[in-house]
Design a protein around this motif. Sequence first.
Motif, PDB file in Angstrom:
ATOM      1  N   ARG A 150      39.533  55.741  43.836  1.00 35.70           N
ATOM      2  CA  ARG A 150      40.841  55.902  43.250  1.00 35.70           C
ATOM      3  C   ARG A 150      40.997  57.408  42.305  1.00 35.70           C
ATOM      4  O   ARG A 150      41.597  57.518  41.638  1.00 35.70           O
ATOM      5  N   TYR A 209      36.066  43.559  56.921  1.00 33.18           N
ATOM      6  CA  TYR A 209      35.329  42.717  56.833  1.00 33.18           C
ATOM      7  C   TYR A 209      34.656  41.417  57.171  1.00 33.18           C
ATOM      8  O   TYR A 209      33.540  41.247  57.460  1.00 33.18           O
ATOM      9  N   MET A 260      31.003  39.739  41.584  1.00 34.35           N
ATOM     10  CA  MET A 260      30.961  40.770  40.993  1.00 34.35           C
ATOM     11  C   MET A 260      32.360  40.577  39.275  1.00 34.35           C
ATOM     12  O   MET A 260      32.609  41.449  38.768  1.00 34.35           O
TER      13      MET A 260
END
Length: 476
Positions: A216, A368, A312
Motif C-alpha cells: 500500500r 489463506y 498482531m
Amino acid sequence: MSRFKSAINCTDSAASFLKDISWEDDYCERINPELMTRLMHQCVPVLKASEWQITVVENGYAETILPLNQATTNQHGTHQAALISLSADYTGGMAVTSLLRGVPLAGIHKCSTEDSASLWLVSMNVRYKAPSTGHLIGRCRIPDRERELIVSRYKQGNRVLVTLPMEFESNGQIVAEAELTYFAQPAKQLLEPGKKSSTLFNQKIKASARMIAGVRARASFSSNGRNYRVDPSHAQLAAGPQGEMLAEKLNRALPQLVQMVEARTRHGDQMLRSVRGLRQVVLAGAGLDMRPFQLQHDFPDVIFYEVDLPEMIAERTRVAQMLPGFDQSKRVMIAADFLEGNFNDKLLGNGFVPSLPTAIIFEGCSMYFESAVNKCLLKSFGEMMENPESRLWVDFVSESVINGETVIPEVQAFFRRMDEMGESFIFGANNAEEFVNDCELAMVSETTVREFLAQEGTYSDDPVLDQYSFTVSRCR
Ligand SMILES: C[S@@+](CC[C@H](N)C(=O)[O-])C[C@H]1O[C@@H](n2cnc3c(N)ncnc32)[C@H](O)[C@@H]1O
C-alpha cells in the motif's frame, strides 16, 4: 495465516517429521550444492553479490567458499569479519539442513508450513585468528553426538538447539574458528494452538501484514488523469523497512500487485461509503490496515472493531502509538483467533451491536484458509449483520489459478514467493456467488479488478486482473 491451517490439520504428532527418502534422492532433489547455492542466492542476494558458493554437502557436513574478490574484501577487518560471519551462518545452516531428510527449509525451498523446517541462528562466536588473504573455505562437520540429537529431536517434532563447531581456511591456514548455535523445529509445531506464542510465529505474521502495508505504501495510481497516492504515510509507518523490502520483492514477481492491492482498498472504501447510516466497521483479520486512522474524519460516529490474533493486536498497538492525535475512543481492538470459533462472542463482548448498520471487511484473508474454514467464518459474519443495510466485503482469488488450471507466469512467481514466506495461497473460488450463497448470504455485487479499473476509466486486457475479484454481500 498458517496458524489457522496448522491448527486444524495438526493431528499427526505420532508421525516422524523426517521423510522416508534415500540420501541419494534427497541430495538430488533438495540439497545438492548447485541447487542450494542457487536458492540461497535468490533468497539472500548478498551471497550472490559476494559469489559465495556451497561446494560440498554430505550427511552432517557442508563446505563453502567465499571467494576473495572486489565485493568481499578491503583493508578493513570489520568488512572481512562480517562476511566470514555471514558465510559461517549459512555453512552451519547447510550442515544442519543435510540432516533433515526430505524436509524443505522455510524461506529457502518451496514449501508450506505443514511440511517445512524453521531453522534460525541463535548465537555465534567467531575468533578471527589471521587475515584471510585468499579464497575462504568454510567447513562445518557436525559431531556424531549432535547429529543424533538433531535427528532424534527433529523427528519427534521437538525443538533442536545445537552448538556446532566451524573453521575457516585460507591459503592452507586456519584464519577463523567459530561456534554457532542453531534452533530448528518443524514449522507447524511452532504454530500449534495452545502453545505459548512463539517468537518465530510472531515475526512471521508481522512480516505478512507489514508486506501488505508495504504494498500500500508503494501504491501510486492514476485516476481521472490525476496521479496520487493513498495516504502512504500511514502505510509506510506500519510497513517499516521490512514491509517495504518484502513488498518490493513480491512486486518484482507480480508487477500488477500494487495496482491490485490498491484497487481492493479503494473498492472496500467505496463499500463502506455505500452503507446507509453506517455505525460500525469490523476489520476481520485487520493486520496493519490503517483505515481506522485514515477514515476517522470521514466517519466520526463510526466505531472500528479491529480483530486479529493477539500478536498482531500487539503490533497494531505499537504502530498506533506512533500516530498521536487520533481519537482512540472510536477504535476497539479485539484479540481473537478465528480458529477458536468464538469470533461473534468476542465482538458481542466488546460492545458490538448486530442490529446497527455495519460493514465487515474480510480483506486479503480468504486465500489463506481452507474452504470449510472460510465458510464457517462467512456464516458467522452473516449472523452479525442483522441490519438490512449491513454489508460484508470479501476478496477472492480464482480457483483455477490456485489449482494450476490457469497458468500465468507472473502469478506463479508470486505464489512461489508466498510459499517461501510460508504464506501459501490455498483457496480460490471460481464461482464466488455460489460460495457466498452456501454461507447463507446474498451476493450484492462481484467485480474483477479488471472490471473495477474499467469502471474508473482505466482499461486493460491483462488476464492477471481477471483472476482477482471483490464481492459485497448481505444477509438473506
Ligand atoms: C494478509 S493479512 C491481511 C491484513 C489486512 N486485512 C490487510 O488487508 O491489510 C491477514 C491477517 O489475518 C490474520 N490472521 C491469520 N490467522 C488468523 C486467525 N487464526 N485468527 C485471526 N486472525 C488471523 C493475520 O494476523 C493477518 O493480520
